[in-house]
Design a protein around this motif. Structure first.
Motif, PDB file in Angstrom:
ATOM      1  N   SER A  43       0.821  -1.208   0.000  1.00 32.64           N
ATOM      2  CA  SER A  43       0.000   0.000   0.000  1.00 32.64           C
ATOM      3  C   SER A  43       0.856   1.259   0.000  1.00 32.64           C
ATOM      4  N   HIS A  44       1.848   1.343   0.876  1.00 34.47           N
ATOM      5  CA  HIS A  44       2.713   2.513   0.960  1.00 34.47           C
ATOM      6  C   HIS A  44       4.036   2.107   1.594  1.00 34.47           C
ATOM      7  N   MET A  45       5.043   2.992   1.437  1.00 29.37           N
ATOM      8  CA  MET A  45       6.361   2.779   2.022  1.00 29.37           C
ATOM      9  C   MET A  45       6.844   4.073   2.649  1.00 29.37           C
ATOM     10  N   GLN A  46       7.612   3.942   3.747  1.00 32.88           N
ATOM     11  CA  GLN A  46       8.133   5.096   4.459  1.00 32.88           C
ATOM     12  C   GLN A  46       9.624   4.893   4.738  1.00 32.88           C
ATOM     13  N   TRP A  47      10.347   5.994   4.704  1.00 37.05           N
ATOM     14  CA  TRP A  47      11.793   5.986   4.954  1.00 37.05           C
ATOM     15  C   TRP A  47      12.063   6.893   6.152  1.00 37.05           C
ATOM     16  N   MET A  48      12.738   6.349   7.181  1.00 40.79           N
ATOM     17  CA  MET A  48      12.971   7.126   8.386  1.00 40.79           C
ATOM     18  C   MET A  48      14.252   6.668   9.077  1.00 40.79           C
ATOM     19  N   ARG A  49      14.809   7.555   9.882  1.00 42.21           N
ATOM     20  CA  ARG A  49      16.026   7.271  10.626  1.00 42.21           C
ATOM     21  C   ARG A  49      15.678   6.528  11.905  1.00 42.21           C
ATOM     22  N   LYS A  85       9.620   2.742  -7.291  1.00 39.68           N
ATOM     23  CA  LYS A  85       8.733   3.453  -8.203  1.00 39.68           C
ATOM     24  C   LYS A  85       8.581   2.683  -9.509  1.00 39.68           C
ATOM     25  N   GLU A  86       9.672   2.069  -9.968  1.00 37.64           N
ATOM     26  CA  GLU A  86       9.633   1.340 -11.233  1.00 37.64           C
ATOM     27  C   GLU A  86       8.915   0.003 -11.099  1.00 37.64           C
ATOM     28  N   PHE A  87       9.175  -0.748 -10.034  1.00 40.70           N
ATOM     29  CA  PHE A  87       8.605  -2.092  -9.891  1.00 40.70           C
ATOM     30  C   PHE A  87       7.173  -2.082  -9.360  1.00 40.70           C
ATOM     31  N   TYR A  88       6.881  -1.200  -8.383  1.00 36.04           N
ATOM     32  CA  TYR A  88       5.593  -1.285  -7.681  1.00 36.04           C
ATOM     33  C   TYR A  88       4.726  -0.049  -7.851  1.00 36.04           C
ATOM     34  N   GLY A  89       5.241   0.988  -8.473  1.00 34.56           N
ATOM     35  CA  GLY A  89       4.453   2.188  -8.676  1.00 34.56           C
ATOM     36  C   GLY A  89       4.119   2.913  -7.385  1.00 34.56           C
ATOM     37  N   VAL A  90       4.997   2.830  -6.383  1.00 33.73           N
ATOM     38  CA  VAL A  90       4.774   3.444  -5.065  1.00 33.73           C
ATOM     39  C   VAL A  90       5.902   4.425  -4.791  1.00 33.73           C
ATOM     40  N   SER A  91       5.547   5.590  -4.278  1.00 35.70           N
ATOM     41  CA  SER A  91       6.546   6.582  -3.888  1.00 35.70           C
ATOM     42  C   SER A  91       6.868   6.430  -2.407  1.00 35.70           C
ATOM     43  N   ILE A  92       8.149   6.520  -2.069  1.00 38.51           N
ATOM     44  CA  ILE A  92       8.579   6.373  -0.671  1.00 38.51           C
ATOM     45  C   ILE A  92       8.428   7.720   0.033  1.00 38.51           C
ATOM     46  N   GLU A  93       7.699   7.710   1.156  1.00 32.69           N
ATOM     47  CA  GLU A  93       7.489   8.915   1.954  1.00 32.69           C
ATOM     48  C   GLU A  93       8.620   9.042   2.977  1.00 32.69           C
ATOM     49  N   THR A  94       9.219  10.225   3.022  1.00 33.62           N
ATOM     50  CA  THR A  94      10.299  10.480   3.972  1.00 33.62           C
ATOM     51  C   THR A  94       9.723  11.126   5.232  1.00 33.62           C
ATOM     52  N   ARG A  95      10.005  10.525   6.370  1.00 28.21           N
ATOM     53  CA  ARG A  95       9.507  11.028   7.642  1.00 28.21           C
ATOM     54  C   ARG A  95      10.688  11.538   8.470  1.00 28.21           C
ATOM     55  N   GLU A  96      10.533  12.764   8.970  1.00 31.90           N
ATOM     56  CA  GLU A  96      11.566  13.377   9.789  1.00 31.90           C
ATOM     57  C   GLU A  96      11.392  12.931  11.249  1.00 31.90           C
ATOM     58  N   ILE A  97      12.509  12.695  11.904  1.00 34.21           N
ATOM     59  CA  ILE A  97      12.510  12.223  13.288  1.00 34.21           C
ATOM     60  C   ILE A  97      12.924  13.364  14.207  1.00 34.21           C
ATOM     61  N   SER A  98      12.239  13.473  15.341  1.00 31.37           N
ATOM     62  CA  SER A  98      12.557  14.504  16.330  1.00 31.37           C
ATOM     63  C   SER A  98      13.644  13.984  17.273  1.00 31.37           C
ATOM     64  N   PHE A  99      14.674  14.822  17.461  1.00 33.71           N
ATOM     65  CA  PHE A  99      15.774  14.477  18.356  1.00 33.71           C
ATOM     66  C   PHE A  99      15.849  15.428  19.552  1.00 33.71           C
ATOM     67  N   LYS A 100      14.784  16.166  19.819  1.00 33.82           N
ATOM     68  CA  LYS A 100      14.805  17.148  20.898  1.00 33.82           C
ATOM     69  C   LYS A 100      14.840  16.490  22.281  1.00 33.82           C
ATOM     70  N   GLY A 101      14.280  15.302  22.397  1.00 34.82           N
ATOM     71  CA  GLY A 101      14.251  14.641  23.691  1.00 34.82           C
ATOM     72  C   GLY A 101      13.128  15.102  24.597  1.00 34.82           C
ATOM     73  N   TRP A 102      12.160  15.814  24.043  1.00 34.33           N
ATOM     74  CA  TRP A 102      11.019  16.240  24.855  1.00 34.33           C
ATOM     75  C   TRP A 102      10.122  15.041  25.169  1.00 34.33           C
ATOM     76  N   ASN A 103       9.435  15.120  26.312  1.00 29.23           N
ATOM     77  CA  ASN A 103       8.501  14.055  26.668  1.00 29.23           C
ATOM     78  C   ASN A 103       7.045  14.531  26.592  1.00 29.23           C
ATOM     79  N   TRP A 104       6.811  15.644  25.909  1.00 31.02           N
ATOM     80  CA  TRP A 104       5.428  16.083  25.681  1.00 31.02           C
ATOM     81  C   TRP A 104       5.240  16.391  24.199  1.00 31.02           C
ATOM     82  N   GLY A 105       4.061  16.152  23.726  1.00 32.46           N
ATOM     83  CA  GLY A 105       3.759  16.353  22.311  1.00 32.46           C
ATOM     84  C   GLY A 105       2.307  15.998  22.045  1.00 32.46           C
ATOM     85  N   LYS A 106       2.019  15.502  20.845  1.00 34.59           N
ATOM     86  CA  LYS A 106       0.663  15.119  20.467  1.00 34.59           C
ATOM     87  C   LYS A 106       0.705  13.778  19.754  1.00 34.59           C
TER      88      LYS A 106
END
Length: 569
Positions: A43-49, A85-106
């Protein structure tokens, strides 16, 4: 044509393998495992650190859970993106990772993952299907418990060698603090009316979302049978038990539990000594948890006269194909028997019951104590099971020795004895306060099971009843002597029957020269006799009957004066 990437890890597998992409799909192979994915299911693919360099996360169109591959490097992104993209017709979504070290968010839901976002970047993801339980720890706190990774989701037994070889730490619980405010409601993505906001806190809304996404506490269409209002002794409460093909759902007022059939190790059906109830005990590994408390045993209690009618939601042909004779389509029998047979059929574990051994009064268990806990000790064919709030299970093949001993005073301890069981692992359990009548049959039974027994009970108990009787006689003699030497009086001047009997015994065993009470009464006309009687009554003023007589005479002042006047004459 194919594109390969080496030293790639699949999920949490510690052994790397080769990731190969082809026109029809992709596959990953290591020394022990093989994973294949069809191109039509992607269905989809994601790339992340991640911790192990970069990760490729693959989502599916079907109900299959996502797959992740770690170990990719930054330079692999262009080649991988072009090939996908060539084999499966799917674009890889790049997700940014937070390195702040906070323990609050959403939080937000991305597919089947619960994503924790900090400043618009992903801090971590939680696979929703890995959540075993969600509890409201307080008004502003929600606790999430995760499925043990060593347990098989397919309900098959896990490989003990592979699970023992894995020494890495695993996350088992996570808590979210959610203050009850309008901003917190926006964070969890809920827009409620004012009336609903008054009735439900933000933590409650988050808890309900988790239960809905993870399907915790819900009865889906593939449920096989439901048992309502079952009394569970450990953990205490009344639960609704939903039986599914691969797991069990226990739903209570406060806690919900998801238990895989692979976690069930043993089943016990134990009749209680009151002859009114029967226990169904389910041994679990890994155990269920309530906060910091672990429950390796689930104990259900049923009345012996309660009947239950249950029908399995499955075709008979499918039942016979999957479970054979272990599971039936319809049950109509005592409640404990129906529930036990369904547990047996779906889990594949046999039911253990006490058969051969009986107590001296023909009961299925022996009353005894372990420290301050009172319970019943069931002696079965291959194990001992002590039933209390936290049961103790001891298999015979783990017993190094069993010692019978007696501790304490002569009279009380001669009626009971202690059984000390030493296991090969070094654990010792002392079952105390066992009735003396249980000694011989219990020792013979354990010896017949080739268990090494040591009996120091007979040495301690030889002559114990006789010694106890001698001690009691000596105590009586000492009491008689003390009664002769020391006067005893009750409030108001009266004495009990025992003191009167002792006085009679003392009068009969007195010296021959001392006059008796009857002689003093018959010699009423003789003045010397009266004087001797008065002297004797004074000497025995502390004794029973003479003392009462003296006090009656002294009750009237005239009689006492007359007696004194006669003596003076």
């Amino acid at each position: 044509m194919s594109v390969d990437f080496e030293k790639i890890y699949h999920n949490l597998d510690p052994i790397p393998g080769i990731l190969r992409l082809q026109q029809g799909g992709l596959g990953w192979k290591s020394q022990n495992n093989l994973v294949t994915i069809s191109a039509e299911d992607i269905s989809h693919m994601q790339w992340m650190r991640v911790a192990r360099n970069f990760q490729l996360k693959i989502g599916f169109k079907s109900d299959r859970h996502r797959e992740v591959f770690d170990g990719l490097v930054r330079d692999d992104f262009e080649r991988l993106s072009k090939t996908v993209k060539e084999f499966y017709g799917v674009s890889i979504e790049t997700r940014e990772i937070s390195f702040k070290g906070w323990n609050w968010g959403k939080t937000e839901y991305r597919g089947e993952d619960l994503s924790f976002q900090v400043s618009g970047r992903t801090m971590f993801d939680i696979p929703v299907h890995k959540i075993a339980n969600s509890n409201i720890a307080s008004k502003t706190e929600v606790s999430l418990e995760f499925i043990d990774p060593t347990a098989s989701a397919q309900g098959e037994p896990t490989d003990s060698s592979s699970s023992s070889s894995r020494k890495a730490d695993e996350l088992v619980e996570m808590r979210f603090y959610i203050p009850n405010s309008e901003k917190s409601r926006e964070i969890i993505g809920e827009k409620e009316d004012d009336n609903d906001q008054e009735e439900h806190s933000a933590a409650q809304l988050f808890h309900d979302q988790i239960k809905d996404k993870a399907e915790i506490g819900q009865v889906s269409g593939d449920g096989l049978v439901v048992f309502n209002d079952i009394l569970v002794v450990t953990p205490r409460g009344r639960y609704e038990i939903d039986m599914y093909p691969t797991f069990i759902r226990l739903r209570g007022k406060t806690y919900d539990y998801k238990i895989l059939y692979s976690s069930i190790r043993r089943l016990f059906v134990l009749p209680k000594t009151d002859e009114m109830h029967v226990l169904l005990v389910v041994a679990l590994d890994p155990p269920i948890r309530q906060g910091q408390t672990k429950y390796p045993y689930i104990t259900m209690q049923f009345p012996t006269n309660e009947e239950l009618d249950a029908t399995i939601n499955m075709e008979e042909s499918e039942i016979s194909e999957k479970y054979g004779d272990r599971l039936q389509k319809h049950y109509d029998a005592p409640a404990y028997e129906v529930v036990a047979q369904v547990f047996r059929g779906l889990s594949g574990k046999d039911i253990t019951t006490p058969k051969t051994f009986k107590s001296y009064n023909n009961q299925p268990a022996i009353k005894c104590n372990v420290k301050a806990n009172q319970g019943d000790l069931y002696v079965m064919e291959k194990s001992l099971l002590f039933m209390t709030k936290q049961p103790i299970y001891i298999p015979f093949n783990d017993i190094q020795s069993a010692q019978f001993s007696r501790v304490g005073g002569a009279i009380s301890s001669s009626r009971t004895f202690d059984l000390r069981v030493v296991q090969r692992s070094g654990t010792e359990n002392v079952f105390s306060g066992i009735n003396r009548e249980e000694h011989e049959p219990l020792e013979e039974y354990l010896s017949s099971r080739k268990i090494k027994t040591k009996n120091s009970l007979n040495e301690n108990m030889i002559g114990a009843p006789l010694q106890a009787a001698v001690d009691s006689d000596s105590d009586m003699d000492d009491g008689d002597k003390s009664a002769r030497k020391q006067p005893t009086a009750t409030a108001g001047g009266g004495e009990d029957e025992e003191s009167e009997e002792d006085e009679d015994f003392q009068a009969s065993s007195s010296d021959e020269g001392s006059p008796s009470e009857s002689d003093s009464e018959d010699e009423d006309d003789d003045g010397d006799a009266k004087m001797s009687t008065a002297k004797n009554s004074k000497d025995k003023d502390s004794d029973g009957p003479p003392k009462k007589k003296a006090r009656k005479q002294s009750a009237s002042g005239a009689d006492e004066d007359d007696a004194i006047q006669v003596e003076s004459d």
